[in-house]
Design a protein around this motif. Sequence first.
Motif, PDB file in Angstrom:
ATOM      1  N   GLU A  14     -26.148  31.101  38.490  1.00  0.00           N
ATOM      2  CA  GLU A  14     -26.882  32.109  39.241  1.00  0.00           C
ATOM      3  C   GLU A  14     -26.000  33.313  39.571  1.00  0.00           C
ATOM      4  O   GLU A  14     -26.442  34.462  39.532  1.00  0.00           O
ATOM      5  CB  GLU A  14     -27.454  31.501  40.525  1.00  0.00           C
ATOM      6  CG  GLU A  14     -28.564  30.492  40.303  1.00  0.00           C
ATOM      7  CD  GLU A  14     -28.055  29.091  39.962  1.00  0.00           C
ATOM      8  OE1 GLU A  14     -28.875  28.169  39.879  1.00  0.00           O
ATOM      9  OE2 GLU A  14     -26.823  28.922  39.784  1.00  0.00           O
ATOM     10  N   TYR A 193     -30.090  29.187  30.595  1.00  0.00           N
ATOM     11  CA  TYR A 193     -30.165  28.499  31.879  1.00  0.00           C
ATOM     12  C   TYR A 193     -30.408  27.003  31.716  1.00  0.00           C
ATOM     13  O   TYR A 193     -29.892  26.190  32.481  1.00  0.00           O
ATOM     14  CB  TYR A 193     -31.280  29.122  32.727  1.00  0.00           C
ATOM     15  CG  TYR A 193     -31.371  28.560  34.133  1.00  0.00           C
ATOM     16  CD1 TYR A 193     -30.302  28.691  35.020  1.00  0.00           C
ATOM     17  CD2 TYR A 193     -32.526  27.925  34.575  1.00  0.00           C
ATOM     18  CE1 TYR A 193     -30.382  28.189  36.310  1.00  0.00           C
ATOM     19  CE2 TYR A 193     -32.621  27.432  35.865  1.00  0.00           C
ATOM     20  CZ  TYR A 193     -31.543  27.562  36.733  1.00  0.00           C
ATOM     21  OH  TYR A 193     -31.629  27.059  38.016  1.00  0.00           O
ATOM     22  N   PRO A 263     -32.442  32.748  36.498  1.00  0.00           N
ATOM     23  CA  PRO A 263     -32.486  31.406  37.089  1.00  0.00           C
ATOM     24  C   PRO A 263     -33.726  31.169  37.951  1.00  0.00           C
ATOM     25  O   PRO A 263     -34.376  30.118  37.838  1.00  0.00           O
ATOM     26  CB  PRO A 263     -31.199  31.362  37.927  1.00  0.00           C
ATOM     27  CG  PRO A 263     -30.291  32.355  37.279  1.00  0.00           C
ATOM     28  CD  PRO A 263     -31.188  33.456  36.814  1.00  0.00           C
ATOM     29  N   ASP A 267     -36.718  28.413  36.877  1.00  0.00           N
ATOM     30  CA  ASP A 267     -37.109  27.303  37.755  1.00  0.00           C
ATOM     31  C   ASP A 267     -38.601  27.327  38.025  1.00  0.00           C
ATOM     32  O   ASP A 267     -39.273  26.282  38.024  1.00  0.00           O
ATOM     33  CB  ASP A 267     -36.334  27.381  39.080  1.00  0.00           C
ATOM     34  CG  ASP A 267     -34.907  26.904  38.958  1.00  0.00           C
ATOM     35  OD1 ASP A 267     -34.606  26.134  38.024  1.00  0.00           O
ATOM     36  OD2 ASP A 267     -34.070  27.302  39.804  1.00  0.00           O
ATOM     37  N   HIS A 268     -39.145  28.533  38.239  1.00  0.00           N
ATOM     38  CA  HIS A 268     -40.574  28.656  38.520  1.00  0.00           C
ATOM     39  C   HIS A 268     -41.401  28.381  37.265  1.00  0.00           C
ATOM     40  O   HIS A 268     -42.444  27.720  37.330  1.00  0.00           O
ATOM     41  CB  HIS A 268     -40.870  30.052  39.066  1.00  0.00           C
ATOM     42  CG  HIS A 268     -42.145  30.141  39.840  1.00  0.00           C
ATOM     43  ND1 HIS A 268     -42.460  31.189  40.676  1.00  0.00           N
ATOM     44  CD2 HIS A 268     -43.217  29.309  39.910  1.00  0.00           C
ATOM     45  CE1 HIS A 268     -43.643  31.002  41.205  1.00  0.00           C
ATOM     46  NE2 HIS A 268     -44.139  29.877  40.755  1.00  0.00           N
ATOM     47  N   GLN A 270     -40.606  26.397  34.860  1.00  0.00           N
ATOM     48  CA  GLN A 270     -40.593  24.961  34.619  1.00  0.00           C
ATOM     49  C   GLN A 270     -41.503  24.209  35.589  1.00  0.00           C
ATOM     50  O   GLN A 270     -42.242  23.308  35.192  1.00  0.00           O
ATOM     51  CB  GLN A 270     -39.169  24.414  34.736  1.00  0.00           C
ATOM     52  CG  GLN A 270     -39.118  22.898  34.580  1.00  0.00           C
ATOM     53  CD  GLN A 270     -37.729  22.332  34.764  1.00  0.00           C
ATOM     54  OE1 GLN A 270     -37.191  21.726  33.866  1.00  0.00           O
ATOM     55  NE2 GLN A 270     -37.142  22.539  35.930  1.00  0.00           N
ATOM     56  N   GLU A 271     -41.455  24.583  36.853  1.00  0.00           N
ATOM     57  CA  GLU A 271     -42.314  23.926  37.847  1.00  0.00           C
ATOM     58  C   GLU A 271     -43.780  24.063  37.464  1.00  0.00           C
ATOM     59  O   GLU A 271     -44.549  23.092  37.501  1.00  0.00           O
ATOM     60  CB  GLU A 271     -42.060  24.551  39.218  1.00  0.00           C
ATOM     61  CG  GLU A 271     -42.925  23.973  40.329  1.00  0.00           C
ATOM     62  CD  GLU A 271     -42.724  24.687  41.659  1.00  0.00           C
ATOM     63  OE1 GLU A 271     -43.498  24.403  42.604  1.00  0.00           O
ATOM     64  OE2 GLU A 271     -41.805  25.532  41.754  1.00  0.00           O
ATOM     65  N   GLY A 309     -33.141  21.478  31.978  1.00  0.00           N
ATOM     66  CA  GLY A 309     -34.519  21.730  32.367  1.00  0.00           C
ATOM     67  C   GLY A 309     -35.340  21.970  31.121  1.00  0.00           C
ATOM     68  O   GLY A 309     -34.802  22.015  30.005  1.00  0.00           O
TER      69      GLY A 309
END
Length: 394
Positions: A14, A193, A263, A267-268, A270-271, A309
């Motif tokens: 990050e 990432y 980053p 993350d978002h 993937q969620e 991820g």
Amino acid sequence: MTRHDDRFRENRFETLAVGAAENATHSDKGGTSDVIPPIHLSSTFEWASGDDANEHDYSRKSNPTRAALEEQLARLEGGEHGLAFASGMAAISTTMLSLVPPGGHLVSSDSVYSGTEKLLTESIANHFGVNVEFVDAREPENVDAAVDSDTDLIWAETPTNPLMRLCDIRSIADIAHDHAIPFGVDNTFASPYFQAPLELGADIAVHSTTKYLNGHSDSIGGAIVTDDDEIFEKLAFSQQIGFGNMLSPFDCYLVTRGIKTLPARMDHHQENAMAVARLLEAHDRVARVHYPGLESHPQYDLAAKQMSGYSGMLSFEFDGTMAEIEAFIDSLEIFTPGTSLGGVESLIEVPSLMIPDKVSHRSDTTEIPETLVRISVGIEHTDDLREDLRTALP
């Protein structure tokens, strides 16, 4: 600076992505301490000799804005050298044409982006006489069997577009090193990432920066990162002198800006993708979901081993007719029908319907089902995305 430099050895991804300290134009070096690298639009720079010499002289060869992005790309991938190109295909074609001589031998995974496939079969093979050998790279022994003393490059895409198949990067890298052959990996779908091909032994990591690295669907670009000095020299010569395929300063600025939020976006992505994948997997009109983050994916264990991820890309096989698929697409309100991916917005594509001329029919192992639907899951609210799909599915 690269991830291997002592100064940044302990920094997390990050911090590297934001890159304020590394990219600042420090006043003691003649800069103005910009936290954001400025856009240098000049095509040429004043010449001087000796201590006053400028590292840049002509923007095709080197540009300060591009240099800042290339250093940032290298840091993110853990490499020594980064190169920014005018498109993802420019990066891929430069890699192949620089490292594989006319009449050479290239081994590629058989499941690849349609543009890469056409480059290999119609340009590399037909115009340059290269023996292009496609193998099912899900099994490393298939790669090993295809490689010989005349092989010039091993190429793989993982996860693949659009079937979301994986190859074992470390195992194939070991094969490449045993034969002293460079190994390149298209890392676009995972982004740096979630996957680090160079750390797993690959020699070259390639990206379409158009996708996740830029992340806002407003720039076309490509990138190559490598640890190998000799490979870098060949690629840099082709980028700057041979093909002139470098990325423009303004697009470099856009990609640099996009990387700062990579980053958080990934993350978002993937969620949301996991939530969408689980909804689809449970739906009675969905025959199969292809997403490496699902335990049902046949290569889930490999994904968990080599990826941190699973990104925002998935595909699924619709259990119904093409007319029903068209009705489903027309009923969506948040997912936009479109052929790109990796932006903050959610896109949906039916390859057989939207890009039929690009659908591969090379072999049974790579055939894309007519009812396959590919989704690039954006960063909208999870519940809204799920509801949009749930409402549109028959």
